[in-house]
Design an enzyme around this catalytic site. Structure first.
Site: not given
Length: 142
Positions: A8, A10-12, A15
């Site tokens: 994803c 957005l998750c990256r 992160a």
């Protein structure tokens, strides 16, 4: 960081932001960890290029419970989700938005040593709803 999907964007994006705090967290003796609910092989390996901490897979999904927080695909109708996608894309984050089980929401936790327990709990309310890494995450860690 409890990650929704390793592929994803957005998750990256989150992160990358949390990884920028790693030197300051190391000074405080705090490890930076990411936990996934599934191992998507190549996507999990690719995520490690965005995240500088240790990566674990919680196959029993214990960290996602005891009540798992899901969101339905109707969330794609929310303006906040589209703003988050646009923001992440502008920052150059890449990834996919459909591969893997992506309806279970993630979050960020700051867990204190010994018996202190959870000091900061940020559970996503929609895709792209993220913690402010410096104001919330680092301030709580200190």
């Amino acid at each position: 960081m409890v990650v929704r999907r390793p592929g994803c964007l957005l998750c990256r994006e989150e992160a990358i932001e949390l990884s920028s705090l790693k030197p300051q967290l190391e000074e405080l003796g705090i490890p930076l960890l990411a936990v996934f609910k599934e191992n998507n092989g190549q996507e999990l390996d690719a995520f490690k290029t965005f995240f500088t901490g240790e990566v674990y897979v919680d196959q029993k999904r214990a960290l996602y419970g005891p009540v798992e927080h899901y969101i339905f695909l109707s969330a794609l109708l929310r303006i906040g989700v589209w703003r988050s996608l646009w923001r992440a894309n502008r920052k150059g984050c890449t990834g996919n938005i459909i591969k893997g089980e992506g309806l279970l929401l993630g979050g960020v936790f700051v867990i204190g040593p010994e018996d202190q327990g959870i000091l900061l709990e940020h559970r996503e309310k929609e895709f792209g709803d993220k913690v402010n890494p410096i104001q919330d995450g680092l301030a709580t860690a200190k």
